[in-house]
Design a protein around this motif. Structure first.
Motif, mmCIF file in Angstrom:
data_model
loop_
_atom_site.group_PDB
_atom_site.id
_atom_site.type_symbol
_atom_site.label_atom_id
_atom_site.label_comp_id
_atom_site.label_asym_id
_atom_site.label_seq_id
_atom_site.Cartn_x
_atom_site.Cartn_y
_atom_site.Cartn_z
ATOM 1 N N ARG A 75 11.209 8.652 -5.097
ATOM 2 C CA ARG A 75 11.961 7.769 -5.707
ATOM 3 C C ARG A 75 12.790 6.804 -4.761
ATOM 4 N NH1 ARG A 75 15.292 11.282 -10.268
ATOM 5 N NH2 ARG A 75 13.381 11.158 -11.718
ATOM 6 N N LEU A 76 13.299 7.190 -3.684
ATOM 7 C CA LEU A 76 14.097 6.697 -2.620
ATOM 8 C C LEU A 76 12.993 5.729 -1.871
ATOM 9 C CD1 LEU A 76 16.534 6.237 -0.817
ATOM 10 C CD2 LEU A 76 15.827 8.197 0.541
ATOM 11 N N ALA A 102 4.486 14.877 -13.205
ATOM 12 C CA ALA A 102 3.491 15.560 -13.892
ATOM 13 C C ALA A 102 3.718 17.204 -13.678
ATOM 14 C CB ALA A 102 2.191 15.179 -13.577
ATOM 15 N N ILE A 103 3.703 17.443 -12.307
ATOM 16 C CA ILE A 103 4.070 19.091 -11.870
ATOM 17 C C ILE A 103 5.238 19.607 -12.635
ATOM 18 C CG2 ILE A 103 4.385 20.632 -10.130
ATOM 19 C CD1 ILE A 103 2.512 18.836 -8.534
ATOM 20 N N ARG A 124 4.504 5.715 -5.445
ATOM 21 C CA ARG A 124 4.440 5.767 -6.808
ATOM 22 C C ARG A 124 3.364 6.735 -7.363
ATOM 23 N NH1 ARG A 124 4.643 -0.731 -8.054
ATOM 24 N NH2 ARG A 124 6.740 -1.069 -8.133
ATOM 25 N N LYS A 125 2.215 6.902 -6.799
ATOM 26 C CA LYS A 125 1.341 7.935 -7.245
ATOM 27 C C LYS A 125 1.800 9.329 -6.959
ATOM 28 C CE LYS A 125 -2.762 5.339 -6.804
ATOM 29 N NZ LYS A 125 -4.270 5.070 -5.902
ATOM 30 N N GLU A 150 0.883 -1.117 0.058
ATOM 31 C CA GLU A 150 -0.025 0.146 0.243
ATOM 32 C C GLU A 150 0.935 1.341 0.045
ATOM 33 O OE1 GLU A 150 -2.441 -0.440 3.453
ATOM 34 O OE2 GLU A 150 -3.938 -1.961 2.540
ATOM 35 N N ARG A 151 1.959 1.161 0.605
ATOM 36 C CA ARG A 151 2.943 2.282 0.779
ATOM 37 C C ARG A 151 3.673 2.666 -0.648
ATOM 38 N NH1 ARG A 151 4.688 4.201 5.656
ATOM 39 N NH2 ARG A 151 5.509 6.389 5.487
ATOM 40 N N LEU A 152 3.966 1.588 -1.074
ATOM 41 C CA LEU A 152 4.797 1.549 -2.339
ATOM 42 C C LEU A 152 3.685 2.116 -3.418
ATOM 43 C CD1 LEU A 152 6.793 0.896 -4.437
ATOM 44 C CD2 LEU A 152 5.829 -1.619 -4.508
#
Length: 174
Positions: free
Chosen positions: A160-161, A130-131, A122-123, A116-118
């Motif tokens: 990323r980390l 996108a920003i 990612r989102k 769930e955290r991954l």
């Protein structure tokens, strides 16, 4: 960091109504300093009482819609605050403690939380990218733009980390 200084910064970027400020805040400074709409409105009242901002009623607007802008005293306060030393805060992340605990008592149930955290990271990473594309690609690199872009790049690196961390932990748990 304090909310008043975050709001002063945002209002110097663009004078706004309380609602506009709250919406802009959640899409910029809010990524690293959260505040509810109620907190923002309460703080705007305090800033106005302190003489750091002023509000003017919007002509023709329904209700009590007001536009806030920073007064010279508010700019002086923001400059004073910028010059203060910034306290280093150590990482405080419950997920790190859960992984450490799993190392000694076993990982039962941890995989779902990591997955769930991954997905969440990612989102957020996709959103930040996108920003970056929308707000910074092809833009003239002024000092303001460069500093704002750099803040976004730190957010991208953090995400990323964390994505890599979650992927690595999931491999260890498999």
């Amino acid at each position: 960091m304090s909310l008043p200084h975050a709001l002063l910064t945002s209002l110097l970027e663009k004078p706004s109504s309380g609602l506009e400020l709250a919406q802009r805040f959640s899409k910029s400074i809010g990524y690293f300093w959260q505040a509810s709409h109620q907190q923002i409105y309460r703080e705007l009242v305090r800033l106005e009482k302190a003489g750091w901002v002023q509000s003017t009623a919007n002509e023709g607007a329904r209700g009590r819609k007001r536009t806030y802008e920073v007064l010279p005293e508010g700019k002086v306060e923001l400059k004073r605050w910028i010059a203060l030393p910034s306290e280093h805060k150590n990482l405080r992340d419950e997920m790190m403690v859960r992984v450490r605990a799993a190392a000694v008592v076993g990982p039962k149930g941890l995989t779902k939380g990591i997955e769930e955290r991954l997905e969440s990271h990612r989102k957020q990473l996709a959103l930040y990218k996108a920003i970056r594309k929308k707000d910074f690609e092809g833009k003239k690199e002024t000092r303001t733009v460069a500093l704002q872009r750099r803040i976004l790049e730190v957010g991208i690196e953090y995400e990323r980390l964390y994505v890599a961390f979650c992927e690595d932990v999931l491999k260890e748990l498999a």
